[in-house]
Design an enzyme around this catalytic site. Structure first.
Site, PDB file in Angstrom:
ATOM      1  N   LYS A  22       0.843  -1.272   0.021  1.00 22.87           N
ATOM      2  CA  LYS A  22       0.198   0.096   0.070  1.00 22.87           C
ATOM      3  C   LYS A  22       0.776   1.361  -0.054  1.00 22.87           C
ATOM      4  CE  LYS A  22      -2.388   2.880   3.425  1.00 22.87           C
ATOM      5  NZ  LYS A  22      -1.411   3.232   4.293  1.00 22.87           N
ATOM      6  N   ASN A  23       1.878   1.289   0.839  1.00 25.29           N
ATOM      7  CA  ASN A  23       2.788   2.514   1.035  1.00 25.29           C
ATOM      8  C   ASN A  23       3.614   2.874  -0.300  1.00 25.29           C
ATOM      9  OD1 ASN A  23       1.011   3.104   3.118  1.00 25.29           O
ATOM     10  ND2 ASN A  23       2.591   2.583   4.708  1.00 25.29           N
ATOM     11  N   ARG A  92      -3.905  10.130   3.155  1.00 28.52           N
ATOM     12  CA  ARG A  92      -2.836  11.240   3.460  1.00 28.52           C
ATOM     13  C   ARG A  92      -1.767  11.221   2.484  1.00 28.52           C
ATOM     14  NH1 ARG A  92      -0.472  13.574   7.521  1.00 28.52           N
ATOM     15  NH2 ARG A  92       1.926  13.370   7.605  1.00 28.52           N
ATOM     16  N   CYS A 116      -5.265   8.266   8.716  1.00 31.63           N
ATOM     17  CA  CYS A 116      -5.405   8.068  10.161  1.00 31.63           C
ATOM     18  C   CYS A 116      -4.906   8.934  11.113  1.00 31.63           C
ATOM     19  CB  CYS A 116      -4.665   6.547  10.418  1.00 31.63           C
ATOM     20  SG  CYS A 116      -5.162   5.273   9.274  1.00 31.63           S
ATOM     21  N   ARG A 121       0.570  14.999  12.754  1.00 33.15           N
ATOM     22  CA  ARG A 121       1.360  14.473  11.685  1.00 33.15           C
ATOM     23  C   ARG A 121       1.959  15.604  10.707  1.00 33.15           C
ATOM     24  NH1 ARG A 121      -1.517   9.038   9.383  1.00 33.15           N
ATOM     25  NH2 ARG A 121       0.512   8.725   8.371  1.00 33.15           N
ATOM     26  N   PRO A 122       2.726  16.429  11.235  1.00 29.40           N
ATOM     27  CA  PRO A 122       2.976  17.738  10.387  1.00 29.40           C
ATOM     28  C   PRO A 122       3.830  17.363   9.046  1.00 29.40           C
ATOM     29  CG  PRO A 122       4.757  17.438  12.116  1.00 29.40           C
ATOM     30  CD  PRO A 122       3.606  16.177  12.255  1.00 29.40           C
ATOM     31  N   ILE A 123       3.884  18.194   8.064  1.00 30.31           N
ATOM     32  CA  ILE A 123       4.486  17.933   6.802  1.00 30.31           C
ATOM     33  C   ILE A 123       5.690  18.983   6.670  1.00 30.31           C
ATOM     34  CG2 ILE A 123       2.635  16.571   5.739  1.00 30.31           C
ATOM     35  CD1 ILE A 123       1.937  18.931   4.040  1.00 30.31           C
ATOM     36  N   GLN A 125       8.718  18.803   6.957  1.00 26.46           N
ATOM     37  CA  GLN A 125       9.930  18.605   6.449  1.00 26.46           C
ATOM     38  C   GLN A 125       9.645  18.487   4.824  1.00 26.46           C
ATOM     39  OE1 GLN A 125      13.098  18.445   7.778  1.00 26.46           O
ATOM     40  NE2 GLN A 125      11.631  19.171   9.419  1.00 26.46           N
ATOM     41  N   ASP A 304       3.796   0.468  12.244  1.00 18.81           N
ATOM     42  CA  ASP A 304       2.432  -0.013  11.479  1.00 18.81           C
ATOM     43  C   ASP A 304       1.871  -1.353  12.120  1.00 18.81           C
ATOM     44  OD1 ASP A 304       2.319   2.272  10.215  1.00 18.81           O
ATOM     45  OD2 ASP A 304       3.262   1.428   8.288  1.00 18.81           O
ATOM     46  N   ARG A 396      -9.274   0.545   3.646  1.00 22.72           N
ATOM     47  CA  ARG A 396      -8.018   1.442   2.973  1.00 22.72           C
ATOM     48  C   ARG A 396      -6.929   0.872   2.899  1.00 22.72           C
ATOM     49  NH1 ARG A 396      -6.372   5.613   6.317  1.00 22.72           N
ATOM     50  NH2 ARG A 396      -4.848   5.639   4.769  1.00 22.72           N
TER      51      ARG A 396
HETATM   52  N1  EPU Z   1       7.034  14.007  10.788  1.00 21.26           N
HETATM   53  C1  EPU Z   1       7.432  15.440  10.987  1.00 21.26           C
HETATM   54  N2  EPU Z   1       7.403  16.303   9.856  1.00 21.26           N
HETATM   55  C2  EPU Z   1       7.306  15.947   8.522  1.00 21.26           C
HETATM   56  C3  EPU Z   1       7.012  14.554   8.464  1.00 21.26           C
HETATM   57  C4  EPU Z   1       7.070  13.668   9.268  1.00 21.26           C
HETATM   58  O1  EPU Z   1       7.537  15.737  12.248  1.00 21.26           O
HETATM   59  O2  EPU Z   1       7.312  16.812   7.929  1.00 21.26           O
HETATM   60  C5  EPU Z   1       7.028  13.014  11.771  1.00 21.26           C
HETATM   61  C6  EPU Z   1       5.646  12.466  11.911  1.00 21.26           C
HETATM   62  O3  EPU Z   1       4.807  13.301  12.707  1.00 21.26           O
HETATM   63  C7  EPU Z   1       6.009  11.067  12.512  1.00 21.26           C
HETATM   64  C8  EPU Z   1       7.150  10.722  11.861  1.00 21.26           C
HETATM   65  O4  EPU Z   1       7.820  11.903  11.563  1.00 21.26           O
HETATM   66  O5  EPU Z   1       6.211  11.439  14.002  1.00 21.26           O
HETATM   67  C9  EPU Z   1       7.418   9.814  10.775  1.00 21.26           C
HETATM   68  O6  EPU Z   1       6.573  10.148   9.552  1.00 21.26           O
HETATM   69  P1  EPU Z   1       6.766   9.884   8.250  1.00 21.26           P
HETATM   70  O7  EPU Z   1       6.495  10.892   7.373  1.00 21.26           O
HETATM   71  O8  EPU Z   1       7.935   8.919   8.156  1.00 21.26           O
HETATM   72  O9  EPU Z   1       5.294   9.202   8.042  1.00 21.26           O
HETATM   73  P2  EPU Z   1       4.460   8.952   6.538  1.00 21.26           P
HETATM   74  O10 EPU Z   1       5.145   9.348   5.596  1.00 21.26           O
HETATM   75  O11 EPU Z   1       3.354  10.379   7.026  1.00 21.26           O
HETATM   76  C10 EPU Z   1       4.471   6.538   6.606  1.00 21.26           C
HETATM   77  C11 EPU Z   1       3.383   5.711   6.188  1.00 21.26           C
HETATM   78  C12 EPU Z   1       2.694   5.250   7.434  1.00 21.26           C
HETATM   79  C13 EPU Z   1       3.786   4.771   8.496  1.00 21.26           C
HETATM   80  C14 EPU Z   1       5.026   5.849   8.392  1.00 21.26           C
HETATM   81  C15 EPU Z   1       6.191   5.498   9.312  1.00 21.26           C
HETATM   82  C16 EPU Z   1       2.713   6.197   3.884  1.00 21.26           C
HETATM   83  C17 EPU Z   1       1.518   6.678   3.197  1.00 21.26           C
HETATM   84  N3  EPU Z   1       2.318   5.940   5.215  1.00 21.26           N
HETATM   85  O12 EPU Z   1       3.745   7.687   6.829  1.00 21.26           O
HETATM   86  O13 EPU Z   1       1.882   4.320   7.180  1.00 21.26           O
HETATM   87  O14 EPU Z   1       3.206   4.756   9.679  1.00 21.26           O
HETATM   88  O15 EPU Z   1       5.485   6.136   7.439  1.00 21.26           O
HETATM   89  O16 EPU Z   1       6.617   4.487   8.822  1.00 21.26           O
HETATM   90  O17 EPU Z   1       3.647   5.807   3.577  1.00 21.26           O
HETATM   91  C18 EPU Z   1       0.127   2.818   7.713  1.00 21.26           C
HETATM   92  O18 EPU Z   1       0.338   2.445   6.989  1.00 21.26           O
HETATM   93  O19 EPU Z   1      -0.856   2.279   8.616  1.00 21.26           O
HETATM   94  C19 EPU Z   1       0.617   4.075   7.889  1.00 21.26           C
HETATM   95  C20 EPU Z   1       0.248   5.003   8.891  1.00 21.26           C
END
Ligand code: EPU
Length: 425
Positions: A22-23, A92, A116, A121-123, A125, A304, A396
């Site tokens: 999925k990811n 997301r 979820c 979950r900031p963006i 970065q 996860d 999902r």
């Molecule tokens: N974070 C920041 N700033 C950012 C981005 C992330 O502070 O700009 C923090 C997040 O808040 C979190 C950590 O960094 O504490 C890791 O976040 P990451 O960006 O790695 O997560 P993501 O890309 O939003 C993906 C998966 C998630 C999985 C995480 C961690 C996808 C679509 N989602 O999320 O998958 O938990 O990596 O491995 O790829 C799931 O499949 O159930 C799921 C939530």
């Protein structure tokens, strides 16, 4: 409303097949828009997030077909329509369209992502990366607006190791002018999968899967054919199911190396895990010993799988402690498991679970995707009929879960029930 009904305490046996990741899928599909001719992706999971992305790409003018897990995306006539609302908010990962549209059209307007609720979950970065490449970014009425005169390669150090930011910057940088270096990059297999697709489209990327990724921008990208990697989280979910409720289960289409952290923990608990080239066999487990787990970025124990793993802990002898260092609020399954007679409590980023406890059927609610997977496992274990509500979360991320589990002998059905109004006063 649609719910899952599970009559538990039946042992599972046989072979269960894992789908494409999925990811990865949610990044590969938007990435295809960067090409100037059709891209075919094989082995995609038939899950809601994939169907939603297909619709979003169609809204953008791409011609998309999807049959038997194979999606062909013809981006030739794609246009840069602003997407502040609608489908974009359903998942997301739609944030990947920021990097893609910015790279391809020099502008993008994307509604802030859904997905979820696992704590903040900031963006930031992702944004930091786009700005370093020369974009101006503003947040207006819940949507992110990005614009550039032309992206220029840059050195970007991620303050937080982020899967999403690493992929998004890669997506924006492949068509930028010059060299981009991402330092402190995430190393997940999904990042390598996206880099492989982009490289086969003509991109110049080195170091994906390490913490330094170097991208030399190219003028254009072309179509290609790609087979997605297996879903290590779906595989891990099935491994946990097999360990707790199996009488001999083979998990097919898995890369054992991708689930090493889980395999190590299962072995520590007393589970036998037999690894083959693309399969894992888990024989019947007779005794589970409590263990402690801390989630970390890859190759550490994946956040996860933390929620499904907590169900295994309810069946282990002793007290297990699970700490989620990635998300601050990813323990909503614990309250639901308590309704099913589990002995667990949450203290900040830690859940403490004491076992073994005999789980009892109850009506429970899936608060998010992996909490839902945890409840399915609990339902398979519990004596009596468990009802799981809000199953759209589960769908999902897990395709054909009912059919797959029925194939192992589980008594699980998807049924429509009348909604009962709850008075919260
Ligand atoms: N974070 C920041 N700033 C950012 C981005 C992330 O502070 O700009 C923090 C997040 O808040 C979190 C950590 O960094 O504490 C890791 O976040 P990451 O960006 O790695 O997560 P993501 O890309 O939003 C993906 C998966 C998630 C999985 C995480 C961690 C996808 C679509 N989602 O999320 O998958 O938990 O990596 O491995 O790829 C799931 O499949 O159930 C799921 C939530």
């Amino acid at each position: 409303m649609e719910v899952y009904k599970i009559i538990g305490a039946k042992r599972l046996k046989g072979t269960i097949k894992v789908n494409g990741a999925k990811n990865s899928a949610v990044a590969l599909i938007p990435a295809s828009l960067l090409a100037n001719s059709p891209v075919t992706i094989e082995g995609l999971p038939e899950i809601l997030d994939v169907f939603t992305l297909k619709e979003i790409l169609e809204e953008l003018g791409a011609v998309v077909t999807f049959e038997n897990g194979t999606m062909t995306i013809d981006p030739t006539n794609a246009v840069d329509i602003p997407l502040p609302n609608g489908n974009i908010k359903k998942l997301r990962a739609s944030y990947y369209l920021m990097g893609v549209l910015l790279g391809k059209f020099k502008k993008a307007a994307i509604g802030l992502p859904g997905g979820c609720h696992l704590g903040p979950r900031p963006i930031d970065q992702h944004i930091k990366g786009f700005e370093a490449l020369g974009a101006t970014v503003s947040n207006e009425h819940g949507a992110i607006y990005l614009r550039t005169e032309g992206l220029v390669g840059s050195k970007i150090y991620l303050d937080v190791v982020s899967v999403g930011a690493t992929i998004n910057i890669m997506l924006a940088a492949v068509l930028a002018n010059g060299r981009t270096i991402i330092e402190n990059a995430a190393k997940e297999p999904e990042i390598i999968d996206v880099a492989t697709l982009l490289s086969n489209m003509g991109a110049n990327i080195k170091g994906a899967g390490t913490n330094v990724i170097r991208i030399d921008g190219v003028k254009e990208l072309h179509g290609t054919k790609h087979t997605i990697i297996p879903d290590r989280i779906e595989a891990g979910t099935f491994m946990i199911m097999a360990a707790v409720a199996g009488d001999g289960v083979t998990i097919d289409n898995v890369i054992p190396f991708h689930v090493e952290a889980l395999t190590a923990k299962l072995r520590e608990m007393g589970v036998k895990v037999e690894e083959y080239e693309e399969k894992i066999f888990i024989p019947k487990t007779t005794h589970l010993q409590a263990v402690d787990v801390k989630t970390l970025v890859y190759p550490g124990f994946p956040t996860d799988l933390q929620q499904p793993f907590s169900v295994l802990m309810t069946q282990a002898t002793g007290t297990s402690v699970i700490t989620d260092s990635i998300y601050s609020a990813r323990f909503k399954q614990i309250d639901e498991l308590r309704r099913m007679n589990a002995n667990g409590r949450v203290d900040g980023r830690t859940a403490i679970i004491t076992g073994p406890m005999k789980l009892e059927a109850a009506t429970v609610r899936a608060s998010d995707l992996r909490a839902g997977a945890a409840l399915v496992i609990a339902g398979l274990l519990a004596e009596g009929e468990t009802e799981i509500q809000d199953i759209f979360h589960i769908e999902r991320g897990y395709s054909s879960i009912i059919e797959k589990l029925q194939g192992l002998g589980a008594d699980i059905r998807r049924v429509t029930v009348k909604e009962v109004e709850v008075n919260n006063d």
